[in-house]
Design an enzyme around this catalytic site. Sequence first.
Site, PDB file in Angstrom:
ATOM      1  CE  LYS A   1       1.157   1.813   6.129  1.00 33.07           C
ATOM      2  NZ  LYS A   1       0.167   0.706   6.307  1.00 33.07           N
TER       3      LYS A   1
ATOM      4  CB  VAL B   1       6.772   3.043   6.622  1.00 36.66           C
ATOM      5  CG1 VAL B   1       6.779   3.713   8.002  1.00 36.66           C
ATOM      6  CG2 VAL B   1       5.483   2.284   6.412  1.00 36.66           C
TER       7      VAL B   1
ATOM      8  CG  MET C   1      -2.090  -0.950   1.127  1.00 31.97           C
ATOM      9  SD  MET C   1      -3.089  -0.909   2.614  1.00 31.97           S
ATOM     10  CE  MET C   1      -3.629   0.810   2.639  1.00 31.97           C
TER      11      MET C   1
ATOM     12  CG  ASP D   1      -2.884  -9.468   7.655  1.00 27.04           C
ATOM     13  OD1 ASP D   1      -2.797 -10.712   7.555  1.00 27.04           O
ATOM     14  OD2 ASP D   1      -2.140  -8.678   7.044  1.00 27.04           O
TER      15      ASP D   1
END
Length: 346
Positions: free
Chosen positions: A19, A4, A1, A117
């Site tokens: 992020k 960082v 995604m 997750d």
Amino acid sequence: MGAVWLAHDRLLDRDVAIKQVLTTEGLDEAEANEIRERILHEGRVAAKLSHDHAIAVYDVVLEAGEPWLVMEHLPSRNVARALALVERLPEIEVAQIGAQVADALATAHAVGIVHRDIKPGNILVADRGDIVGMAKLSDFGISRGAGDLTDEPDGVITGTPAYLPPEVARGMKPTEASDVFSFGATLYTMLEGQPPFGLDEDTDETVRRAAMAQIIPPERSGVLTQTLLHMMEPAPQRRPTMAEARDEILTAAFGPGTGPQIIGIPLRTEDGTIPAWAARNSAAGLRSPHSAPLPRPYRAPAGATAGTPPRRFNAQPAQASNAPLAIAVGLLIGLIIIIAVIVAMI
């Protein structure tokens, strides 16, 4: 995604982790908006949780239309990297991580957050600084909060195959009970050196084993064995809540009522030092900043059944210290009897 970055908050004078969404350039507007919404969603969900053993989210910043998630910076290594170094973690250290992260997850569940997750890569352990050894749960990127709307179609599997609960592997929506299974599978991996469904490069085969609840029986989990099997019950309704799992871990490894001695405190070995795998360079093996001795682990006596309450046993019988007095009394009584016999003969 995204990537960082380590950054410095000049206003509050502290390091933070940010992020950044990898560029959405070249995506159509619908895809770009979906990625932006994921970052904003992660911030909204994680911001509901404040706990010593969870990475804090401070803010979401929009820059040139792109969201940046501002989070607590924890200089650390994740448990997956630790396992690459040492293969398996000691029982007493896994019990500490288990109780601490379970406490954070119990708090998350109480405010309606399902992580979805949980795996070794999402558990961080500080490897330097004043809180070296502190365990924290991270990455709420696919979490859901109570009342969240989702456009996921039925049958879509969410999570990491090696840690999937059977019901999720079969296409059901994850619940708090699903988190309990995934966390049990994560602790299993720390102790056994492999996930409960084994190591297989074929993801489809791993998902099939998960759907059939084909767990490899644990061999190295010691006093945590029954707790892990309870957490990984195939039927969700038979699993403990996350708070109950936390208490089972504490009781099995340290005894009842030991939460304050374990939760909120960095990991330490049984002799109070920082675990070598958890610290960088010279910090390994030093006394922990929280070096109060750990509660003595319980060990069931030989022949005890699984349901036998744990008990402590002294190394010596309690009456051993009175042995010299008992011998002296015995000799005195014997002498009196001999004298009585001699007097009777006269």
